[in-house]
Scaffold this motif. Structure first.
Motif, PDB file in Angstrom:
ATOM      1  N   VAL A 169       0.847  -1.197   0.000  1.00 34.43           N
ATOM      2  CA  VAL A 169       0.000   0.000   0.000  1.00 34.43           C
ATOM      3  C   VAL A 169       0.882   1.246   0.000  1.00 34.43           C
ATOM      4  CG1 VAL A 169      -1.850   1.217   1.194  1.00 34.43           C
ATOM      5  CG2 VAL A 169      -1.735  -1.291   1.309  1.00 34.43           C
ATOM      6  N   PRO A 170       1.029   1.940  -1.143  1.00 36.36           N
ATOM      7  CA  PRO A 170       1.732   3.222  -1.133  1.00 36.36           C
ATOM      8  C   PRO A 170       0.921   4.246  -0.340  1.00 36.36           C
ATOM      9  CG  PRO A 170       1.587   2.306  -3.367  1.00 36.36           C
ATOM     10  CD  PRO A 170       0.645   1.519  -2.505  1.00 36.36           C
ATOM     11  N   LEU A 171       1.501   4.781   0.704  1.00 38.21           N
ATOM     12  CA  LEU A 171       0.732   5.652   1.597  1.00 38.21           C
ATOM     13  C   LEU A 171       0.357   6.965   0.937  1.00 38.21           C
ATOM     14  CD1 LEU A 171       2.426   4.971   5.060  1.00 38.21           C
ATOM     15  CD2 LEU A 171       0.447   3.891   3.983  1.00 38.21           C
ATOM     16  N   SER A 172       1.152   7.427  -0.044  1.00 36.27           N
ATOM     17  CA  SER A 172       0.755   8.646  -0.748  1.00 36.27           C
ATOM     18  C   SER A 172      -0.515   8.414  -1.561  1.00 36.27           C
ATOM     19  CB  SER A 172       1.888   9.106  -1.668  1.00 36.27           C
ATOM     20  OG  SER A 172       2.184   8.116  -2.639  1.00 36.27           O
ATOM     21  N   TRP A 173      -0.684   7.209  -2.074  1.00 37.86           N
ATOM     22  CA  TRP A 173      -1.902   6.841  -2.798  1.00 37.86           C
ATOM     23  C   TRP A 173      -3.056   6.686  -1.819  1.00 37.86           C
ATOM     24  CZ3 TRP A 173      -1.849   2.121  -6.661  1.00 37.86           C
ATOM     25  CH2 TRP A 173      -2.994   2.150  -7.459  1.00 37.86           C
ATOM     26  N   LEU A 174      -2.793   6.020  -0.691  1.00 37.11           N
ATOM     27  CA  LEU A 174      -3.836   5.852   0.324  1.00 37.11           C
ATOM     28  C   LEU A 174      -4.345   7.197   0.821  1.00 37.11           C
ATOM     29  CD1 LEU A 174      -5.308   3.685   2.110  1.00 37.11           C
ATOM     30  CD2 LEU A 174      -3.506   4.048   3.794  1.00 37.11           C
ATOM     31  N   ALA A 175      -3.462   8.185   0.899  1.00 34.67           N
ATOM     32  CA  ALA A 175      -3.841   9.503   1.424  1.00 34.67           C
ATOM     33  C   ALA A 175      -4.851  10.211   0.529  1.00 34.67           C
ATOM     34  CB  ALA A 175      -2.599  10.366   1.590  1.00 34.67           C
ATOM     35  N   GLU A 176      -5.021   9.764  -0.717  1.00 35.71           N
ATOM     36  CA  GLU A 176      -6.032  10.368  -1.570  1.00 35.71           C
ATOM     37  C   GLU A 176      -7.441  10.022  -1.112  1.00 35.71           C
ATOM     38  OE1 GLU A 176      -5.612   9.662  -5.684  1.00 35.71           O
ATOM     39  OE2 GLU A 176      -3.563  10.423  -5.823  1.00 35.71           O
ATOM     40  N   TRP A 177      -7.579   8.904  -0.420  1.00 36.39           N
ATOM     41  CA  TRP A 177      -8.927   8.410  -0.100  1.00 36.39           C
ATOM     42  C   TRP A 177      -9.238   8.438   1.391  1.00 36.39           C
ATOM     43  CZ3 TRP A 177     -10.656   9.081  -4.532  1.00 36.39           C
ATOM     44  CH2 TRP A 177      -9.948   8.708  -5.661  1.00 36.39           C
ATOM     45  N   VAL A 178      -8.260   8.742   2.227  1.00 40.42           N
ATOM     46  CA  VAL A 178      -8.505   8.867   3.665  1.00 40.42           C
ATOM     47  C   VAL A 178      -7.442   9.793   4.234  1.00 40.42           C
ATOM     48  CG1 VAL A 178      -7.067   6.893   4.354  1.00 40.42           C
ATOM     49  CG2 VAL A 178      -9.019   7.556   5.769  1.00 40.42           C
ATOM     50  N   ASP A 179      -7.801  10.559   5.236  1.00 44.60           N
ATOM     51  CA  ASP A 179      -6.868  11.518   5.822  1.00 44.60           C
ATOM     52  C   ASP A 179      -5.859  10.800   6.705  1.00 44.60           C
ATOM     53  OD1 ASP A 179      -8.211  13.556   4.572  1.00 44.60           O
ATOM     54  OD2 ASP A 179      -9.525  13.976   6.294  1.00 44.60           O
ATOM     55  N   LEU A 180      -4.569  10.941   6.373  1.00 46.90           N
ATOM     56  CA  LEU A 180      -3.493  10.350   7.155  1.00 46.90           C
ATOM     57  C   LEU A 180      -2.801  11.425   7.978  1.00 46.90           C
ATOM     58  CD1 LEU A 180      -1.810   7.967   4.527  1.00 46.90           C
ATOM     59  CD2 LEU A 180      -3.636   7.453   6.153  1.00 46.90           C
ATOM     60  N   PRO A 181      -2.153  11.033   9.080  1.00 46.95           N
ATOM     61  CA  PRO A 181      -1.446  12.037   9.887  1.00 46.95           C
ATOM     62  C   PRO A 181      -0.267  12.633   9.135  1.00 46.95           C
ATOM     63  CG  PRO A 181      -0.971   9.824  10.674  1.00 46.95           C
ATOM     64  CD  PRO A 181      -2.068   9.689   9.669  1.00 46.95           C
TER      65      PRO A 181
END
Length: 853
Positions: free
Chosen positions: A4-16
């Motif tokens: 899971v690339p976290l920069s990609w995940l951050a598009e769909w949910v707010d990450l810290p």
């Protein structure tokens, strides 16, 4: 395991803050996901430090060296980081030695300059090699830790200015999390599913990437038929098929750099725009998709089961013989096979360099069908991994629309207004959930409001509430992306998971009162303990053997031990049968230990053997559509062959080691016989011991046969046949025993043993030496003396065996000590003499013994 690339995940949910670029932030995300059951397996990223830049190959000169290797001496323009000339102007390209050959002058590549550190860590410095000073390194994907391809270096499809920071360009500073997904959570094989779970864990805002504006088709698209005439478990192989057409697309051009970077971070290799877009959407939404070259299709598409004799060449260029259970995608009305549904497409409809018009498929297939096809053909793909775990059947329209949008945005073209959506989905059966069930199962008090809140959080719909036997019952429909929620206990698990496993107390349950071990269990443990206390070491061996062991043992062709159960799917083709004797696997354990230097062995094992009954009726194979009937279960049980429990031991080398105290003693057949007698004594069973001259794998002259009083065979013990020892590569004079423990335990007395009263009267002693033929077993002489002595014999012991000219040729002398005692009086000399004479007389009658002079 998904990456899971976290920069990609951050598009769909707010990450810290810092989660996408720092290891600490990424570990925080991993901890949040672990709370809802998605454990992390590893963290990648930020393992490359600069300078890492884009370079343009100005020139390259191949050079062949004396070691036979051809290298390229390259001049690489790295912009502002070029070598300075005498006037300190950065105009001189860097000279770099490269062993790869997949690039040419004018290509843009990735260059690690001196001072950079690549994964490993591998620091880069200017160094002399192949007659040149290489001022950096041109990098492959494997060297940068973003892929497995190390044969060729990275050639950028979209050239950028030389000197551009490649760390940012390739996303090497971005964190990628590898997670472990359990089989029931297939929706987490997508960014959509992981983002949803992170939202559950933290309350962060979730943006569903599947919420797209999907335009309704304005007419009939490419014809599709779902024609599964042999559904498994009553469920069709396909229940939804969406097909849309997009025309005028540059399908074979490279995908944009950002898409290639994300695919690489997720563990996939970029190929072309059409392939990359379908893979990208699959990773994002969880819906596998397939792009067909429209020019190569002839309608209609038919989804059906395979027919006998059909074959298919899949995209990996392997011809596969198809099975009638395989679900296929076909065209031309079902005449031509295009691919294995949900697993892999065929080579005939593959997108090529001339493809401009595409048909995009998004379908929903039965998980069991896909799983069986994947395993049958040993063909696991990214698509099959998702389908066999369950894919959201509501996704195909949105996923296909997302593919079309990306294709048009990056490859041009237009989409047809007409489309196809064959939808034969069955309604999702609601689940009846007592509102207090989570509290009763988990042991934590969950209020009805909490239960409803969790159900809404995971996407369930609560249709209503009824009262049943004093308990409120909720009628719940699971969301389409959760096919695993089919029973009340599944919903209970969701409540416990989302409210926190850490809140469930660790309470040791009170042990219920019981009756303890059964007599058989106690006796089995006593046997193992007694053998271990006498110096044997317990081993556990696999119960699988090679058929050649029967020949090594020298078993006769009609020996029942040759009749073994053969496994349909053995762990090893070399050991396809279940053992019919414990010695068959015990000798293998002995060989391994001897091969590792353990020359003195005393091993034993307690375990089951399998003894098939000739002519037993086969069990048959019940279907999977419903629970087997009572008759089918009875046939299954009846077909299971008997599996008696045996105990066996093997002795090799010295039983007593040599040392300053003496020469030691070699283990022999008497040790094996003594072990069986020890077991029988524990069981309280008197065994009859006779010589058995013809029972493999024992020595013809040193084998004892043990039976019950009624003649039931219990086992054998003695020295192994020398031919067997040679065949198995075991030490000379090795001895062994094997006993049917179930027979012995079945003969053991069930009543508690009563201790004999102790006599207070003194002991009398008598010794006798009897001469018998050398062929007479000592056990027969022992029994005759014991029976002749009568009730006054408290203890009888054989303490000496002698052969020699003093007793005559073919004779042997056996010396016995008799301990005599009466319970009501002191024995006189006359009593002792009478016992002695009676014992000698009985031995003379039975075995021809005479008193030694």
């Amino acid at each position: 395991m998904p990456q899971v690339p976290l920069s990609w995940l951050a598009e769909w949910v707010d990450l810290p803050a810092g989660a996408t670029t720092t290891a600490a932030g990424a570990l925080e995300v991993a901890a949040d996901l672990a709370r809802v059951g998605l454990e992390d397996e590893g963290l990648q990223g930020a393992s490359v430090t600069g300078p890492l830049v884009v370079g343009r190959v100005v020139s390259l000169a191949p050079e062949e060296h004396k070691n036979g290797k051809t290298i390229n001496w390259c001049a690489v323009d790295v912009g502002p980081l070029n070598d300075a000339d005498a006037d300190r102007h950065p105009t001189v390209p860097r000279g770099i030695v490269c062993g790869a050959h997949n690039f040419a002058a004018g290509d843009h590549v990735i260059v690690a300059l001196p001072g950079a550190v690549l994964p490993g860590p591998f620091p880069i410095a200017a160094r002399k090699t192949y007659g040149h000073v290489s001022d950096g390194m041109i990098c492959s994907a494997r060297e940068l830790g973003i892929g497995t391809d190390g044969a060729g270096i990275i050639v950028l499809a979209d050239p950028v200015e030389p000197g551009t920071d490649a760390i940012a360009l390739l996303g090497l500073g971005e964190q990628t999390l590898e997670i472990n997904v359990t089989p029931d959570r297939g929706y987490c094989f997508s960014l959509r599913g992981v983002a949803r779970e992170y939202s559950h864990a933290t309350g962060a805002a979730f943006r569903d990437p599947a919420l797209l504006d999907v335009s309704a088709p304005t007419g009939e698209g490419f014809a599709v038929e779902l024609a599964d005439d042999a559904p498994l478990r009553g469920r069709p192989g396909a229940d939804r098929f969406v097909a849309r057409i997009v025309r005028g697309v540059a399908a074979s051009t490279p995908s944009p750099a950002w898409m290639q970077r994300r695919l690489t971070q997720a563990g996939m290799r970029p190929i072309s725009l059409a392939v990359d877009v379908t893979n990208y959407v699959m990773l994002e939404l969880g819906q596998p998709l397939h792009a067909y070259d429209l020019a190569g299709l002839t309608g209609p598409i038919v989804v059906r089961r395979a027919r006998a004799g059909e074959k298919l060449v899949t995209l990996d260029d392997v011809e596969r013989a198809l099975d009638p259970e395989d679900l296929l995608i076909t065209d031309d009305g079902g005449a031509r096979v295009l691919g294995l549904a949900g697993v892999m497409g065929g080579a005939s409809s593959e997108v090529s360099g001339t493809t401009t018009d595409l048909l995009i498929e998004g379908a929903h297939f039965d998980p069991v069908t896909i799983a069986r096809t994947s395993r049958r053909h040993k063909l696991a793909s990214e698509a099959s991994r998702r389908f066999e775990r369950g894919v959201d059947p509501a996704l195909p329209p949105a996923a296909v629309q997302r593919v079309i949008d990306l294709l048009i945005a990056h490859g041009g073209g237009t989409s047809d207004a007409a489309g196809t959506d064959v939808d034969e989905r069955a309604a999702i059966a609601p689940v009846e959930l007592p509102v207090d069930l989570p509290s009763r199962i988990v042991g934590v008090e969950y209020t009805p409001e909490t239960v409803r809140e969790v159900l809404a959080q995971i996407g369930c719909t609560v249709h209503g509430q009824t009262r049943h036997e004093g308990t409120d019952v909720l009628t719940v429909s699971a969301p389409s992306w959760r096919p695993d929620l089919t029973a009340p206990i599944d919903l209970v698990e969701e409540v416990a998971r989302l409210r926190g496993y850490d809140l469930i107390p660790s309470v040791l349950p009170a042990a219920p009162s019981g009756r303890g071990l059964t007599p058989s269990q106690r006796l089995r443990r006593s046997v193992a303990r007694s053998l271990a206390e006498s110096g044997l070491v317990e081993v556990l061996t696999y119960p699988f053997v090679s058929p050649t062991i029967h020949d090594s043992f020298g078993l006769a062709s009609d020996d029942p031990r040759r009749r073994a159960a053969r496994l349909a799917n053995p762990l090893s083709d070399e050991h396809p049968e279940m053992r019919t004797s414990l010695l068959a696997t015990l000798v293998e354990a002995a060989r391994i230990n001897i091969g590792r230097g353990a020359s003195d062995l005393a091993l034993f094992e307690v375990g089951l053997v399998t003894r098939p009954v000739p002519g037993a009726a086969p069990a048959g194979r019940p279907g999977i559509e419903h629970r087997p009937s009572d008759d089918e279960l009875a046939r299954l049980r009846a077909a299971v062959p008997p599996q008696p429990r045996h105990v066996a031991g093997l002795f090799a080398g010295n039983a007593e080691p040599a040392g300053w105290w003496g020469p030691g003693r070699r283990a022999d057949h008497t040790d094996a016989i003594a072990a069986v007698q020890r077991i029988a004594t524990l069981a309280g069973v008197d065994l009859t011991v006779v010589a058995d001259p013809d029972h493999a794998p024992w020595h013809p002259g040193r084998c004892a046969r043990f039976t019950l009083a009624d003649g039931t065979l219990v086992g054998h013990a003695g020295e192994l046949n020398p031919k067997v020892l040679v065949a198995l590569d075991l030490p000379a004079r090795a001895a062994a025993f094997e006993v049917d423990l179930d027979v012995l335990l079945g003969a053991a007395p069930t009543d508690p043993r009563q201790g004999a009263p102790l006599s207070t009267f003194p002991l009398a002693k008598e010794d006798i030496a009897l001469v018998v033929d050398a062929s007479v077993p000592a056990a027969e002489v022992f029994a005759a003396v014991r029976d002749g002595g009568g009730d006054l014999v408290e203890e009888l012991r054989l303490f000496d065996v002698f052969t020699g000219p003093q007793v005559g040729e073919g004779k042997k002398s056996l010396a016995f000590s008799l301990r005599l005692r009466a319970g009501d009086r002191t024995l006189t000399a006359e009593d002792a003499i009478a016992v002695r004479e009676a014992a000698v007389a009985e031995a003379g009658l039975r075995v021809g013994a005479v008193l030694r002079g």
